[in-house]
Write an enzyme that holds these catalytic residues in place. Sequence first.
Site, short mmCIF file in Angstrom:
data_model
loop_
_atom_site.label_atom_id
_atom_site.label_comp_id
_atom_site.label_asym_id
_atom_site.label_seq_id
_atom_site.Cartn_x
_atom_site.Cartn_y
_atom_site.Cartn_z
N GLU A 169 1.35 22.69 -20.31
CA GLU A 169 2.38 23.51 -20.94
C GLU A 169 3.42 23.88 -19.91
O GLU A 169 3.25 23.61 -18.71
CB GLU A 169 1.76 24.79 -21.53
CG GLU A 169 1.10 25.67 -20.48
CD GLU A 169 0.30 26.80 -21.10
OE1 GLU A 169 -0.16 26.62 -22.24
OE2 GLU A 169 0.15 27.84 -20.45
N ASN B 125 5.65 27.23 -18.64
CA ASN B 125 5.94 28.66 -18.72
C ASN B 125 7.41 28.86 -18.40
O ASN B 125 7.85 28.62 -17.27
CB ASN B 125 5.07 29.44 -17.75
CG ASN B 125 3.59 29.37 -18.12
OD1 ASN B 125 2.76 29.00 -17.32
ND2 ASN B 125 3.27 29.73 -19.35
#
Length: 681
Positions: A288, A290
Amino acid sequence: MFKKILIANRGEIACRVIATARKMGIATVAVYSEADKDARHVALADEAVLLGPAPSRESYLVADKIIAACKQTGAQALHPGYGFLSENEDFARRCEEEGIAFIGPKHYSIAAMGDKIASKKLANEAKVSTIPGHNEPILTPDEAVSIAQRIGYPVMIKASAGGGGKGLRVAFNDKECFEGFTSCRNEARNSFGDDRVFMEKFVEQPRHIEIQVLGDSQGNVVYLHERECSIQRRHQKVIEEAPSPFISEATRKAMGEQAVALAKAVKYQSAGTVEFVVGKDQDFYFLEMNTRLQVEHPVTECITGLDLVEQMIRVAAGEPLGFTQADIKRDGWAIECRINAEDPFRNFLPSTGRLVRYQPPEATMVQAEPSRFGVRVDTGVYEGGEIPMFYDSMIAKLIVHGKDRAEAIAKMREALNGFVIRGVSSNIPFQAALLAHPDFGTGNFNTGFIAQHYAGGFRAEDVPHDDPLFLVALAGFIRRKAREREAGISGQLPGHEVQIEHDYVAVVNLGAGQSERHALHISEFAGALGEALVKVGDRAYRIVSRSRLNDVRITGTVNGQPFTAQAERGTAKNPLAYRIQHGGRSMELTVLSPRAAELQALMPYKAPPDTSKLLLSPMPGLLVHLAAQVGQTVQAGERLAVIEAMKMENILSAVQDVTVAEILAKPGESLSVDQPILRFA
């Protein structure tokens, strides 16, 4: 450049942003909840605006109130910190529409990469290697179990808007999946206002390594090397370091270039982090992104010499990056320990209350000069302040920077020795144990390190110490020093003056009425020089220390080697005892004359009351659910109650088959530590 910025956050990150803004000559505005009215970030800022009640959903998560505070104070820009609204696409858009510069990425980048489901789809489209999983929101626990069976256990259940370990569970079977899905959704809803949950295959024995990226509005993007974040407990990072002791230069370059390509694909501006899971053969997969500043950003600042908060502010003001990829250095080794208000000896349960004593180690490196070798403390608390139950448990971040990894580890261990926290429990003993573990020293670990080595929980005996008799010797040294002072008091009754002894007995409390005894002989005492030779059995310790008797932090040398330890006299059960802490080990002992030790041995042990028939609250928190009724028979492993503390749901389950005899607390009630909830027959 902006003249005034508002920090839409609290705690250490708000203080961190204020430090850089002050260096840049920018005025700051703090926002705060009623629980934070006396907080450190409020005192440090030039102005402060009250948002509302303590719960974050009524204060720090209310976009309208924060934007109104910007207009009220004339703040031209807003720094969101991490957590709260930092990765909220709608909030970033609102700021842009209101003419407030958002010190972070544009809303479209947050939409593309901040949403875990959307980012994984985008990565797939960009042919970035990703982990198998189900990328659509899952609606029910039954659907979650069905999908998990199709993917194959173990699986990771993740909140789409999650972060910081919130809204995340690993399930190894149908039961864990069913319950984990429900808790995930509840945590995500309470922490982020978004209860969408997805699922992916859990890669066993993985490394968690992330790449820091930085982009500007002119399309320039660079990577600032990697951070090793594999030391985690319940998916919450505990120790971070930069660089990683695991990956090669070739892997580092490949990961960095892939992170930059991904950032460029969404026209990323500001600081961001691309997270990867790395296998044992250094194969890596995108996890992912951030779209914010990370908690562990200081270790990157240390090895690169860059102030990431300053770079974020400059990018938000429209300035191009002042350097290229070739200009970014990697100097030395940095480690960060998260110091949290939790009790490692009670399964890391949250610990709230007043900081009766708070003395972090002396900083030799400041936030405005992150490239200097030394010690740095990023904190949002102060001595006498409160650790509230409404927010996360972080007290401070302790960062060290050494010339190499060995030096950084040694500096961190010494800094932890000198970190004084009283009034609440902290995870410092656990941090000390991790740093002393041989596998950590060699870099032989993965994200399962803590679960593997501390599967049965963390106990005092899990903290290794090279020489525990040194703690006994130090207690003897302090006792001898106290006797010297007592002997110098004027007006003593003739014939009954305090006599200076050379021989003592140290009685070490082992718990449950057990103890061990050590004979001490103290000679060559030079009070003015703070020096003595202390013999414990056949071991000799020449201790030199100028620390005063009322100092909690004791510094000096032992056999010529420097040391930092903590010492206090008087415990809740024994006002004559000493508590000595060093290297993560805590020892309670009483130093007596030989005759007093004889008499003390005759005193009976008083056993604590039997609480085996009670379900006690292991932490302060809110009782949100009670699953049992009077007369109900509950089997071992079944849920009894759910307590919410510091934005996390904690499930209390039966450890054996029991029958509920009485309900002693009601849902919605605020519980204190060890408060009875249920009584069993």
